[in-house]
Design an enzyme around this catalytic site. Structure first.
Site, mmCIF file in Angstrom:
data_model
loop_
_atom_site.group_PDB
_atom_site.id
_atom_site.type_symbol
_atom_site.label_atom_id
_atom_site.label_comp_id
_atom_site.label_asym_id
_atom_site.label_seq_id
_atom_site.Cartn_x
_atom_site.Cartn_y
_atom_site.Cartn_z
ATOM 1 N N GLY A 58 53.802 22.467 35.786
ATOM 2 C CA GLY A 58 52.331 22.654 35.443
ATOM 3 C C GLY A 58 51.476 21.236 35.810
ATOM 4 O O GLY A 58 51.986 20.504 36.438
ATOM 5 N N ASN A 59 50.396 21.163 35.071
ATOM 6 C CA ASN A 59 49.588 19.990 35.327
ATOM 7 C C ASN A 59 48.735 19.589 34.018
ATOM 8 O O ASN A 59 48.680 20.548 33.093
ATOM 9 C CB ASN A 59 48.730 19.927 36.624
ATOM 10 C CG ASN A 59 47.643 21.072 36.634
ATOM 11 O OD1 ASN A 59 46.819 21.098 35.693
ATOM 12 N ND2 ASN A 59 47.650 22.098 37.244
#
Ligand code: CTP
Length: 401
Positions: free
Chosen positions: A208-209
């Site tokens: 993810g981020n």
């Protein structure tokens, strides 16, 4: 001009109450009709006589006048008002309003309001930052009340920080904007994407981020407040939406976001792709939790669809597409390439290297580039204000299309 607008101002016992006579004067000068309610504690900070003189009406404290026996109906006041403004609002009154503790006339008037309500909190920084206060503000906002954000600055305690009531001139501007709100997006359908996407590695892990979704959510709120009908497709975030014209679709992966966008692209006028879509996904996500082993682990990732680029291929004449570019080097060159490659009308360039901008912060500093070669360099601002600038640029673009 606020000619003929009925405005009820509720004043509570905070030091910023001394600024309210000036606000009443500004409103009356705009030809608004003003009625003032005070809590008993507010009288310690500003005199009712001043407020009665400036508003040209008696100030109300109690349901009835002890001397004349006249009844002050909170229900009638609630029906009379076009707007109720509570300023300054102390932590105590915020708590009462959030939980319906109607032990004074001001809170009964709030509970009887049939009109929009604005709340301008004011208190010392520690009280303002206490989870109780923040929760109460969140509750009041979730009821549809408009919170006039407290400002950061000098406080009566001598400390400096958040909790300072917005200045009367700015409150006047917010009220005027509210009554004469620009509704330029009426009749337009806007698709906004927000947040990160999570690509599953195994049942407990993901790629993810750090995107919080705040930029996309601010854009959705801004577009809705200007009359647009908004579809917000969001990755996993902890934010909520407030405006009733926003329809929200929650997704997790890039593939799900792509599908949700594709389902609606035919019916929209404006696409704002603010999501930080993962560029890669696990080629073979593990069905069971990956066990720890002494040897190195290599994950094989395959590219996700470039949603914006794919949607660009289906773009209809008249549609306006806006993308974001997050760059760490060759900013303008890379952004201009994305503008062209993804068939965009506008691209909003963020730099992660800029202090106070990018992921996980409430401010942003962007440069907006248009297909026609225009470039608007913004200052560091709250994301809400950046959202307003972006919507202004979109309007300028669609009006010249
Ligand atoms: N975007 C998208 N689908 C992807 C990746 C990005 O629709 N799979 C969109 C983003 O929402 C953004 C724009 O494309 O509006 C640019 O995203 P950015 O991450 O800056 O660039 P990428 O195209 O992913 O290229 P790179 O990571 O190489 O800079």
């Amino acid at each position: 001009m606020l000619k003929g607008k009925h405005i009820v101002i509720g004043i509570t016992g905070g030091i910023a109450a001394y600024k309210i006579p000036y606000l009443v004067r500004l409103l009356v000068r705009e030809e608004a009709l003003v009625r003032v309610i005070m809590t008993p504690a507010a009288k310690d900070f500003v005199t009712p006589l001043t407020l009665a003189t400036l508003s040209q009406h008696d100030v109300i404290f109690h349901p009835f006048n002890h001397e004349t026996g006249a009844w002050n109906s909170h229900v009638e006041l609630g029906q009379w008002a076009d707007l109720m403004l509570f300023a300054p609002t102390t932590a105590n009154t915020l708590g009462k309003m959030a939980h319906g503790v109607a032990d004074n006339f001001l809170v009964t008037a709030y509970l009887s309001a049939k009109c929009p309500v604005m709340i301008a909190p004011s208190m010392d920084l520690d009280m303002f930052q206490h989870p109780t206060t923040l929760k109460n503000l969140e509750i009041l906002q979730s009821f549809g009340n408009i919170i006039i954000d407290a400002q950061v600055g000098e406080l009566a305690s001598g400390l400096s920080g958040p909790g300072r009531m917005e200045e009367p001139e700015n409150i006047l501007k917010i009220i005027k904007d509210f009554f004469f709100q620009r509704q330029e997006l009426t009749g337009k359908r806007i698709l906004v994407t927000a947040g990160p996407t999570y690509e599953k590695i195994d049942p407990v892990r993901f790629v993810g981020n750090h995107s919080s979704g705040l930029m996309g959510f601010s854009l959705a709120e801004e577009a809705a407040s200007r009359g647009g009908e908004v579809l917000l497709v969001t990755g996993p975030v902890t934010l909520q939406t407030y405006h009733p014209a926003i329809r929200r679709v929650d997704v997790t992966t890039a593939a799900e976001m792509f599908k949700a966008c594709q389902d609606h692209i035919g019916e929209i006028n404006i696409l704002i792709m603010a999501a930080a879509v993962a560029d890669y996904t696990m080629q073979y996500p593990a069905a069971e939790k990956l066990k720890k082993r002494p040897e190195k682990l290599t994950l094989t990732l395959s590219p996700t669809p470039d949603i914006l680029k794919e949607l660009g291929k289906q773009k209809r004449p008249g549609q306006c597409f806006v993308g974001f570019a997050l760059e760490t080097e060759n900013y303008l060159k890379n952004a201009r390439k994305k503008l062209k490659d993804k068939s965009l009308d506008l691209i909003v360039l963020n730099s992660l290297k800029e202090k106070g901008a990018g992921f996980g912060v409430t401010t942003n500093k962007v440069t907006i580039l248009s297909r026609s070669g225009q470039m608007i360099k913004g200052k560091l601002k709250p994301k809400k204000e950046v959202a307003s600038d972006i919507i202004d640029s979109i309007l300028a673009t669609i009006n010249t299309k």
